[in-house]
Design an enzyme around this catalytic site. Structure first.
Site, PDB file in Angstrom:
ATOM      1  N   CYS A 133      31.269  63.740  68.515  1.00  0.00           N
ATOM      2  CA  CYS A 133      32.009  64.529  67.533  1.00  0.00           C
ATOM      3  C   CYS A 133      33.171  65.236  68.225  1.00  0.00           C
ATOM      4  O   CYS A 133      33.040  65.705  69.346  1.00  0.00           O
ATOM      5  CB  CYS A 133      31.110  65.598  66.918  1.00  0.00           C
ATOM      6  SG  CYS A 133      29.580  64.934  66.240  1.00  0.00           S
ATOM      7  N   LYS A 143      38.875  64.137  70.349  1.00  0.00           N
ATOM      8  CA  LYS A 143      37.681  64.458  71.138  1.00  0.00           C
ATOM      9  C   LYS A 143      37.960  65.626  72.070  1.00  0.00           C
ATOM     10  O   LYS A 143      37.158  66.550  72.179  1.00  0.00           O
ATOM     11  CB  LYS A 143      37.240  63.212  71.936  1.00  0.00           C
ATOM     12  CG  LYS A 143      36.009  63.429  72.783  1.00  0.00           C
ATOM     13  CD  LYS A 143      34.782  63.560  71.911  1.00  0.00           C
ATOM     14  CE  LYS A 143      33.695  64.378  72.578  1.00  0.00           C
ATOM     15  NZ  LYS A 143      33.995  65.807  72.628  1.00  0.00           N
ATOM     16  N   HIS A 187      40.183  69.352  66.449  1.00  0.00           N
ATOM     17  CA  HIS A 187      40.869  68.859  65.260  1.00  0.00           C
ATOM     18  C   HIS A 187      41.291  69.999  64.347  1.00  0.00           C
ATOM     19  O   HIS A 187      40.740  70.195  63.271  1.00  0.00           O
ATOM     20  CB  HIS A 187      39.959  67.872  64.536  1.00  0.00           C
ATOM     21  CG  HIS A 187      40.607  67.194  63.357  1.00  0.00           C
ATOM     22  ND1 HIS A 187      41.973  67.132  63.169  1.00  0.00           N
ATOM     23  CD2 HIS A 187      40.044  66.558  62.294  1.00  0.00           C
ATOM     24  CE1 HIS A 187      42.220  66.481  62.040  1.00  0.00           C
ATOM     25  NE2 HIS A 187      41.076  66.137  61.492  1.00  0.00           N
ATOM     26  N   CYS A 214      43.247  65.572  56.663  1.00  0.00           N
ATOM     27  CA  CYS A 214      43.464  65.392  58.098  1.00  0.00           C
ATOM     28  C   CYS A 214      44.833  64.788  58.397  1.00  0.00           C
ATOM     29  O   CYS A 214      45.272  64.766  59.538  1.00  0.00           O
ATOM     30  CB  CYS A 214      42.363  64.539  58.702  1.00  0.00           C
ATOM     31  SG  CYS A 214      40.736  65.229  58.374  1.00  0.00           S
TER      32      CYS A 214
END
Lengths: 473, 396
Positions: B211, B337, B341, B82
């Site tokens: 998530c 959010k 991502h 990430c």
């Protein structure tokens, strides 16, 4: 004298009530239930659980492992070798599968007994396990159950001596499967009883009694295979057995567990017999194997903890829908989540001890137990950074505690929701694992857990196994 | 060892629209973000002397950058989970700082929606379930591995799950409010606490709105020497710290890890503060873009990065400390959010927001008197991770 030194049993916690099957097909289901292997269990995982149970009750270092089953996960690849790795037997043990007949179990017992008696092995474990499927709507769907049992045969601390045995073979077609059949086929019931089962059982028992100069009334317990409760009762009637002698076949509560059935009955019988009691023990299938067992003084010590009685009642009743999906009997909607990658046989082989036996390492310098991570075997200590100063350290038999967890709706599982989390082992070490045989709503931080060998998934013809954690009962 | 502080500057940035970009390929996302960055820096592709592209799944090698038609210059693909986008920027910055080149490009891109599935291809820790590995490990999802933090945080700090869910919901509500003010965000809708709390559970105790989304996107930075930065623009943004801190699975293997923090976050931020010369991050930072892959992680980051005292993020959440008008606005652009991502793009997307904030160009989301901003990524999961912690400022 050689005999049984320990016996272990494993029944899955899931039960399918026969009434539930009946409801689906619009008929009357029978009474009682059948034991059903969990969505992540198969013949090998149950065999491993029974073997561990047997070892925990006083199994010795063993020279061999004979696995009897008619429902091995592979048609070609030895289940006993997988099992022996999971149970962490020493590599020089003899491992072999006995298969293709319901009599495989008693055939393996005879071979183990002969080996120990002849002195070619000090002790041999015999495990019998089955997960046979009956075709939908049929009688076998109602009667067949799943389970496993393990016997240790040896010379030391024998709980039941094997005094004598007698075998007959018979090319009789009563129940069979070709290499392409998913479900067993069977012949007409009257033909089986009158020409096959009853006369064969009578002959083998009479033959053994004659050979050993004993009468049927010399036995306190009589344990024998039958395909179902009705056939079991028919033999008792034909041989005029006293009700007190006859060991209940357990079929009402767990079903007919195939090769394991007669061993599970024996486990139940051994919970009740007294020292010096004689047990007549008969396995059936393409002939019959009959044994005379005699309990020793050791039996009392052994009877302190139950082997099977506490497992007879299941913990979770499943629906017929669950049963169908767990056994792959209906196609189900594919997940929209990413697929798991294919496994590498090469790295799986390198990591076989980690994967199959949950063996990690302990640092000889700082004493820290640490689990190998899949895909990354420990080479440098996580605690003190010392290189290659390790001894093997087994985690599969350690008590554990739940450290944290999640109920995971995204985890691929045939029994949603998935539950997974972190367990800490007594004595050190930690693992992130899937949980099984648990109630997602009852998970709690700090609850006691234990490790259990399970099937993870099948991909490209390879069955993949690993360990999960389950709550301690 | 004097670090990166004030050696390099960002003089141009671009960020694609994030979202389900069904009609756009990786090449479109890269071109969209890169040409915005070129224009922002007042340069063209020919001015780029070296380039790094960060992507996890959307391309192998720097040939991924071929849509830009950069002509035979040194280019490299990097990957660090990430933190991949931030890693591309770190590489470009180090090359400039080393004097190897004067103008370098950092590209982050990811097109997750082409996978045809609703999640990120799972367990991403080295060796687990990758092609060519034994791949037999537990099948826990990414949300579950972060839910472990929530379960344990609630347990250790005596928060009832229902209370905990309402607490975490405030983070999602805050980020959605910020996202609603951002035309580049994937999600631009406001949420209510009740909507968040009542959403379907994904991995207990985390629900749908705990998530982050799954989306496509790209973001790009033009990096140059600090001493020539003003030749490009009057308001360059100076890099104060670039840190990557990588765990070695200590938390996944040893019992002393508590699952209520991420050690990589703690160590990474300390190194970044030291490099940037920051003593009190809560007071000195004007805004922060942190890795809110899951609401619980944003909460833990408040503590790990020293914004809130250990165990007391709750008080700050309830006081509104991290809202746009709060003491230290966090995820002013809507965060993971609202942006989703796309792994390789996220780090540079965060930097894009901080860059705009520090230039006073963040429109309705603008924070007051900005001086220093932070970006933070955490790849991996509870037990082991890759943390990236970067600090930039608008003064040298």
């Amino acid at each position: 004298m050689a005999g049984i030194t320990s016996i272990g049993a494993y029944l899955p916690i899931y039960r399918l009530n026969r009434e539930e099957i009946g409801k689906v097909w619009g008929g009357r289901g029978g009474s009682g239930a059948k034991a059903v292997a969990g969505y992540d269990e198969d013949t090998v995982t149950m065999a491993v659980a029974a073997a561990i149970d047997c070892l925990n009750r006083g199994g010795a270092d063993t020279d061999g492992l004979l696995l009897a089953t008619t429902s091995a996960p592979y048609r070609e690849k030895m289940s006993a070798a997988m099992m022996a790795t999971a149970v962490d037997f020493k590599e020089e043990s003899q491992a072999a599968d006995f298969t293709d007949s319901l009599r495989a179990g008693t055939a393996a017992l005879k071979a183990a007994y002969d080996a120990v008696k002849a002195g070619s092995a000090k002790s041999v474990m015999v495990v019998a396990a089955d997960t046979r499927l009956g075709a939908a709507k049929g009688a076998l769907e109602q009667t067949l159950g799943d389970g496993a049992a393990a016997l240790m045969i040896g010379n030391d601390k024998v709980i039941a001596e094997i005094e004598n045995s007698y075998s007959l073979f018979n090319d009789f077609t009563d129940i069979w499967r070709t290499d392409e059949d998913k479900f067993p086929r069977s012949a007409e019931g009257r033909f089986i009883d009158e020409v096959g089962y009853l006369p064969m059982m009578q002959s083998v028992i009479e033959g053994l009694l004659k050979k050993s100069k004993l009468k049927i009334s010399d036995f306190e317990s009589i344990v024998y295979y039958a395909s179902d409760a009705r056939q079991h009762a028919a033999l008792a009637k034909r041989l005029k057995l006293d009700k007190a002698q006859v060991q209940d076949p357990l079929y009402a509560d767990i079903g007919n567990t195939g090769t394991a059935a007669v061993f599970l009955m024996l486990a139940a019988a051994l919970e009740k017999v007294k020292a010096n009691d004689r047990i007549l023990f008969v396995g059936y299938g393409d002939g019959a194997d009959a044994f005379i067992l005699r309990a020793t003084d050791e039996i009392k010590k052994f009877q302190k903890t139950p082997v099977i009685s506490h497992q007879i009642d299941g913990k979770i009743n499943i629906t017929y829908g669950q049963y169908l999906t767990w056994r792959g009997l209906v196609p189900i909607e594919a997940s929209t989540l990413p697929e798991r990658s294919a496994i590498s046989l090469q790295s799986r082989w390198r990591e076989r001890k980690t994967i199959m036996a949950l063996v990690g390492v302990r640092c000889k310098k700082c004493g820290t137990p640490q689990m190998n991570q899949l895909g990354q075997t420990v080479r440098v200590c996580v605690k003190c950074q010392t290189k290659d100063q390790f001894e093997p350290y087994k985690f599969s038999d350690k008590k554990a505690k739940l450290f944290t967890y999640s109920v995971d709706q995204l985890m691929p599982t045939l029994n949603p929701p998935g539950v997974n989390g972190v367990v800490d082992f007594e004595g050190g070490g930690r693992l992130i694992v899937e949980f099984t045989d648990c109630d997602a709503n009852k998970m709690k931080v700090d609850m006691p857990m234990e490790m259990t060998f399970r099937k993870m998934f099948t991909s490209r013809g390879i069955h993949n196994y690993f360990w999960k954690a389950k709550p301690v009962e | 060892m004097d670090g990166i502080k004030n050696k390099v500057a960002i003089v141009g940035m671009g960020c694609s629209k994030f979202g389900e970009r069904w009609d756009k390929g990786v090449e479109d996302l890269i071109v969209e973000a890169a040409f915005e960055a070129f224009e922002d820096a007042g340069i063209g592709p020919k001015d780029i002397q070296a380039a790094w592209v960060g992507t996890v799944f959307s391309g192998v090698s720097a040939i991924t950058l071929s849509p830009l038609q950069l002509q035979y210059i040194p280019m490299t693909r990097v990957e660090n989970m990430c933190a991949t986008g931030s890693e591309a920027m770190r590489a470009a910055s180090y090359a400039v700082a080393a004097g190897i080149c004067d103008v370098a490009l950092a590209v982050g891109v990811e097109k997750l929606k082409d996978s045809g599935s609703t999640g990120v291809k799972g367990p991403s820790i080295v060796g687990d379930n990758q092609d060519g590995s034994s791949g037999i490990g537990p099948g826990y999802s990414a949300p579950a591995s972060f839910a472990y933090l929530a379960t344990r945080y609630f347990h250790d700090f005596g928060i009832k799950p229902e209370e905990g869910k309402r607490l975490l919901a405030q983070i999602a509500v805050k980020n959605h409010h910020n996202g609603s003010l951002n035309p580049k965000a994937h999600f631009q809708n406001e949420l209510t606490i009740d909507q968040v709390v009542n959403a379907p559970i994904i991995a207990w105790p985390l629900g749908l709105y705990d998530c982050c989304g799954v989306s496509d996107g790209a973001s790009v930075a033009v990096i140059t020497r600090a001493d020539i930065a003003k030749n490009f623009r009057p308001d360059p943004i100076y890099i104060k710290a670039l840190q990557i801190t990588v765990g070695a699975r200590q938390g996944a293997m040893m019992q002393d890890y508590d699952f209520t923090h991420m050690e990589e976050n703690v160590r990474g931020s300390k190194l970044a503060y030291a490099e940037a010369g920051i003593k009190n991050p809560r007071k000195e930072l004007s805004c922060a873009e942190v890795h809110d892959c899951f609401s619980i992680h944003e909460m833990i980051v408040y503590e790990d990065l020293g914004f809130s005292p250990r165990g007391r993020a709750r008080e700050d959440i309830e006081a509104g400390t991290f809202t746009l008008k709060g003491e230290l606005p966090v995820n002013t652009d809507g965060g993971l959010k609202c942006f989703g991502h796309p792994l390789g793009a996220s780090g540079l997307r965060m930097m894009y927001e901080v860059y705009k904030q520090l230039q006073g160009k963040a429109g309705p989301r603008q924070v007051k008197n900005p001086r220093l901003g932070l970006t933070h990524n955490l790849g991996g999961n509870a037990g082991t991770g890759v943390c990236s912690c970067n600090i930039v400022g608008n003064e040298k």
